[in-house]
Design a protein around this motif. Structure first.
Motif, PDB file in Angstrom:
ATOM      1  N   VAL A 150      -7.249   1.732   3.874  1.00 48.24           N
ATOM      2  CA  VAL A 150      -6.698   0.377   3.800  1.00 48.24           C
ATOM      3  C   VAL A 150      -6.934  -0.295   5.146  1.00 48.24           C
ATOM      4  O   VAL A 150      -6.265   0.004   6.140  1.00 48.24           O
ATOM      5  N   VAL A 160      -4.390  -0.751  -4.434  1.00 46.68           N
ATOM      6  CA  VAL A 160      -4.197   0.564  -3.822  1.00 46.68           C
ATOM      7  C   VAL A 160      -3.788   1.594  -4.873  1.00 46.68           C
ATOM      8  O   VAL A 160      -4.268   2.741  -4.852  1.00 46.68           O
ATOM      9  N   LEU A 167      -3.924   8.306   2.058  1.00 48.63           N
ATOM     10  CA  LEU A 167      -4.102   6.885   2.386  1.00 48.63           C
ATOM     11  C   LEU A 167      -3.980   6.734   3.889  1.00 48.63           C
ATOM     12  O   LEU A 167      -3.053   7.285   4.498  1.00 48.63           O
ATOM     13  N   ALA A 207       0.821  -1.206   0.000  1.00 48.79           N
ATOM     14  CA  ALA A 207       0.000   0.000   0.000  1.00 48.79           C
ATOM     15  C   ALA A 207       0.858   1.260   0.000  1.00 48.79           C
ATOM     16  O   ALA A 207       0.598   2.205  -0.750  1.00 48.79           O
TER      17      ALA A 207
END
Length: 368
Positions: free
Chosen positions: A195, A242, A165, A85
């Motif tokens: 995530v 991602v 993120l 990620a």
């Protein structure tokens, strides 16, 4: 008056996790939602970083057992989710990590001494967030989801080409802050990627006692945003999912929730005893799905990895471990005046008065 209605995605994620590389190191036949497996060059880089991260986590865990560091939450076993990620982020994107995401900080380029400063008690954060486009790691559950969403909203209002993120765990997904972040992000279509590292436990509480949902990625549909369920131990799948979600956010198409199915191989922290709530057989079962082993098998089959490269990466990992030990053997230079730095943009009177008291005490002790 014209009201802009955001475009939302309401489809439920597929039950079978997205995966490119199986536990045996071979390509799977799992549907991949239109995603493509990364190149061998990209995967080799991801392999290298996962090996470095695992050695880092092992070295830090040893240091905590020696009393050199305070409580430390290892992410051993979750390298694919952390590295996959974080590597997908562009330089202008921002990362909003949790206390368990030291591996992500390392991947983002934060020096080991600065990562561990907070765990040693030297500093509240230890690194400059603006230098690494990374916020301080959040210890309270789920607060970072709101930070990531708010920052993304600000970037959108400013017209900046940046996405955010944030990592959260299965336990944090039950927090009210997460609900607010999901809802706000979807209503205002912020460029945010959530995530969710589903590592099966919220400290000692197993997933089955947290929720009766079939899967946590299902929750995305209720907020009107896409949700994906990914094999969190397949770094190829994590990176691809991602990267696509970040690009989607930057293009103005709003947030995405990605559930990464993984497993916490070690205790919640070094002060925790996992034998009280899980069986050794369960841990052994998850070892079959080790993210590093499976990628190494795959890259050896494609010819992108050989014994010499594996040895070189292992040597680099030992060099990193040495740097961790050296950093923790060095005495920190701590200035008490730093208590008052970075507290308010505009200094408050009460805080200034406290600083004056400290300055007087330091002068009296000959430390001015």
């Amino acid at each position: 008056m014209t009201i802009d209605v955001p475009t939302t995605g309401r489809s439920l994620p597929q039950l079978q996790p997205i995966s490119f590389i199986g536990a045996d190191g071979r390509l799977t036949d799992t549907p991949t939602e239109g995603l493509r497996i990364p190149s061998d060059a990209t995967l080799t880089g991801l392999y290298r970083q996962m090996v470095l991260v695992r050695r880092f986590e092992a070295q830090v865990t040893h240091l905590t057992r020696q009393g050199r560091l305070a409580t430390y939450p290892s992410a051993a076993g979750q390298e694919a989710a952390e590295v996959g990620a974080t590597t997908a982020l562009a330089p202008n994107d921002w990362l909003f990590p949790t206390y368990r995401d030291s591996a992500a900080l390392l991947t983002r380029g934060v020096p080991v001494a600065e990562i561990l400063a907070a765990f040693r008690g030297d500093w509240h954060c230890g690194f400059d967030p603006h230098e690494y486009h990374t916020s301080p790691a959040a210890t309270p559950l789920a607060t970072q989801t709101l930070h990531a969403t708010g920052f993304a909203m600000a970037a959108k209002l400013k017209g900046e080409d940046a996405a955010t993120l944030t990592f959260l765990g299965d336990g944090a997904s039950s927090e009210g802050d997460t609900h607010e972040a999901f809802n706000f992000a979807s209503v205002w279509q912020t460029p945010t990627v959530f995530v969710l590292q589903n590592n099966q436990y919220a400290i000692s509480t197993p997933l089955r006692e947290q929720t009766n949902a079939t899967m946590l990625a299902d929750r995305a549909a209720g907020y009107g945003m896409p949700g994906l369920r990914v094999d969190g131990n397949d770094v190829a799948a994590v990176f691809a999912a991602v990267a696509a979600a970040l690009e989607r956010g930057r293009n103005g198409d709003g947030p995405t929730l990605i559930e990464c199915l993984t497993y916490r191989m070690e205790s919640h922290t070094n002060s925790d005893d996992p034998t009280k709530y899980r069986d050794a057989e369960e841990v052994e079962h998850w070892k079959q799905f080790d993210p590093i082993d499976r990628l190494e098998r795959y890259l050896r089959q494609t010819g992108a990895l050989d014994d010499a490269t594996v040895a070189e990466v292992a040597e680099a990992a030992e060099t990193l471990a040495t740097s961790v030990r050296d950093a923790m053997n060095a005495e920190a230079e701590i200035d008490p005046r730093e208590l008052f730095a970075f507290v308010y943009a505009n200094p408050r009177t009460a805080l200034a008065e406290q600083q004056q008291v400290l300055e007087a005490e330091l002068a009296a002790a000959g430390q001015a």
